[in-house]
Scaffold this active site. Structure first.
Site, PDB file in Angstrom:
ATOM      1  N   LYS A   1      24.259  33.438  50.709  1.00  0.00           N
ATOM      2  CA  LYS A   1      23.476  33.575  49.483  1.00  0.00           C
ATOM      3  C   LYS A   1      22.017  33.798  49.871  1.00  0.00           C
ATOM      4  O   LYS A   1      21.175  32.909  49.701  1.00  0.00           O
ATOM      5  CB  LYS A   1      23.608  32.312  48.612  1.00  0.00           C
ATOM      6  CG  LYS A   1      24.827  32.308  47.709  1.00  0.00           C
ATOM      7  CD  LYS A   1      24.942  31.019  46.909  1.00  0.00           C
ATOM      8  CE  LYS A   1      24.021  30.944  45.726  1.00  0.00           C
ATOM      9  NZ  LYS A   1      24.439  31.771  44.595  1.00  0.00           N
TER      10      LYS A   1
HETATM   11  N1  PMP Z   1      28.856  35.658  43.550  1.00  0.00           N
HETATM   12  C1  PMP Z   1      27.522  35.540  43.601  1.00  0.00           C
HETATM   13  C2  PMP Z   1      26.709  36.717  44.018  1.00  0.00           C
HETATM   14  C3  PMP Z   1      26.892  34.336  43.232  1.00  0.00           C
HETATM   15  O1  PMP Z   1      25.570  34.225  43.258  1.00  0.00           O
HETATM   16  C4  PMP Z   1      27.696  33.255  42.806  1.00  0.00           C
HETATM   17  C5  PMP Z   1      27.057  31.968  42.373  1.00  0.00           C
HETATM   18  N2  PMP Z   1      26.865  31.101  43.457  1.00  0.00           N
HETATM   19  C6  PMP Z   1      29.086  33.419  42.788  1.00  0.00           C
HETATM   20  C7  PMP Z   1      29.631  34.629  43.166  1.00  0.00           C
HETATM   21  C8  PMP Z   1      29.987  32.269  42.448  1.00  0.00           C
HETATM   22  O2  PMP Z   1      30.091  31.424  43.559  1.00  0.00           O
HETATM   23  P1  PMP Z   1      30.297  29.858  43.418  1.00  0.00           P
HETATM   24  O3  PMP Z   1      31.550  29.663  42.707  1.00  0.00           O
HETATM   25  O4  PMP Z   1      30.365  29.366  44.822  1.00  0.00           O
HETATM   26  O5  PMP Z   1      29.133  29.333  42.660  1.00  0.00           O
END
Ligand code: PMP
Length: 329
Positions: A153
């Site tokens: 991220k």
């Molecule tokens: N894709 C992206 C680009 C994100 O920023 C997020 C949010 N964290 C998600 C998917 C969902 O991931 P998670 O379930 O780990 O929050």
């Protein structure tokens, strides 16, 4: 006014600032996490959902960027809990930890630079205001993992998300779904994508330039197990397959489980909330709100006790049996 963890201490929110010269601000050099904590009225308790997984992913994101996290995952988990306690959070809350290059020097470098941790919290309800959303396939391609690691991220990668979401909004949609450079379905701007077709649940793998998602993993585990027992397969998805799916939903820490009613003006299933999506939504809510003891190890209680919680023990003891909490949504 609450407190934020900034550099090495809890400080007043207003004091948690960086310079306009900061590399993190100028170039987006850093990575972050997004964690939810759910308030349980019955138990008078706030539970952080999958804290350990979130802090581990954050440290891994830093590693992908070649940055060393200033703290190990266990310590970051303790800071998150301490922050929520100090801010006396007694409502559904979002926590944002950031590991960032803490330097004001001019060049965009990731080597030989100081690295800091910041963690803040805010009350947070629903990400989308409607029960189901209308998505477009954005004309922006998902940033390739070999360009800006989508598996992590990285702060800078969210320009890609913001461009897609802005395009969606300007054109009257609620959210954008990305394709990869090679044209496969990747993910939403901040959510993963699942479709249901002929009784089978499908979601693309992380190799389709998407984040290693924690909600996605949660859904796969819950879908495959009783009482849902839904067939799931991880494989690449093409755009047109979304159009003919029986159901489509987005998921993420912020978005939770968000049904998709239409994509590019095509109705998906009934155009509302699909039956399977509804069942998954309810199952996820049950688990995140501590109403299934089998998944109690995914929840870290915030108030009372020590900060050394289940966050550092994956298969900790289940919380004592109790009456199911009232549904809140
Ligand atoms: N894709 C992206 C680009 C994100 O920023 C997020 C949010 N964290 C998600 C998917 C969902 O991931 P998670 O379930 O780990 O929050």
């Amino acid at each position: 006014m609450g407190v934020t963890w900034h550099r090495n201490a809890f400080v007043d929110d207003a004091k948690a600032t960086v310079s306009v010269r900061a590399k993190a601000f100028n170039y987006g050099l850093g990575c972050f996490g997004g964690i939810r904590a759910y308030w349980d009225e019955r138990q008078d308790q706030l539970f952080v959902f999958r804290l350990r997984d979130h802090v581990e992913r954050l440290v891994e994101s830093a590693r992908i960027l070649g940055l060393e996290s200033p703290f190990p995952a266990e310590r970051i988990a303790e800071i998150v809990i301490e922050l929520l306690r100090r801010n006396r959070c007694r409502t559904d809350t979002y926590v944002r930890p950031l590991i960032f290059v803490d330097s004001d020097a001019l060049s965009p470098t990731l080597t030989d630079v100081p690295v800091s941790l910041a963690v803040y919290s805010l009350p947070f309800g629903r990400y989308f205001s409607t029960p189901h959303v209308h998505c477009c396939i954005t004309s922006w391609r998902r940033v390739a993992d070999n360009a800006i690691p989508a598996r992590a991220k990285p702060t800078g990668a969210y320009l890609n998300s913001a461009l897609a979401r802005a395009e969606a909004k300007r054109n009257g949609f609620d959210e954008a779904i990305f394709l990869t450079e090679s044209g496969e379905v990747s993910e939403g701007s901040a959510e993963h994508v699942f479709l249901l077709r002929r009784g089978q649940l499908v979601s693309p793998p992380s190799t389709a330039d998407n984040l290693e998602g924690i909600t996605r993993r949660t859904i796969i585990e819950l879908a495959r197990s009783a009482p849902l027992s839904i067939d799931f397969v991880e494989r690449s998805i093409s755009r047109t397959e979304l159009y003919v799916a029986d159901e489509v939903f987005l998921c993420g820490t912020g978005a939770e489980v968000t049904p998709v009613g239409r994509i590019d003006h095509r109705r998906i299933g009934s155009g509302g909330v699909g039956k399977v999506t509804r069942a998954i939504q309810e199952r996820v809510a049950e688990v995140t709100h501590g109403r299934d003891e089998r998944f109690a190890h995914w929840l870290t209680p915030v108030h009372g006790g020590t900060t050394r919680s289940r966050a550092s023990k994956p298969a900790g003891k289940a919380r004592p049996a109790r009456k199911p909490a009232a549904r809140r949504r």
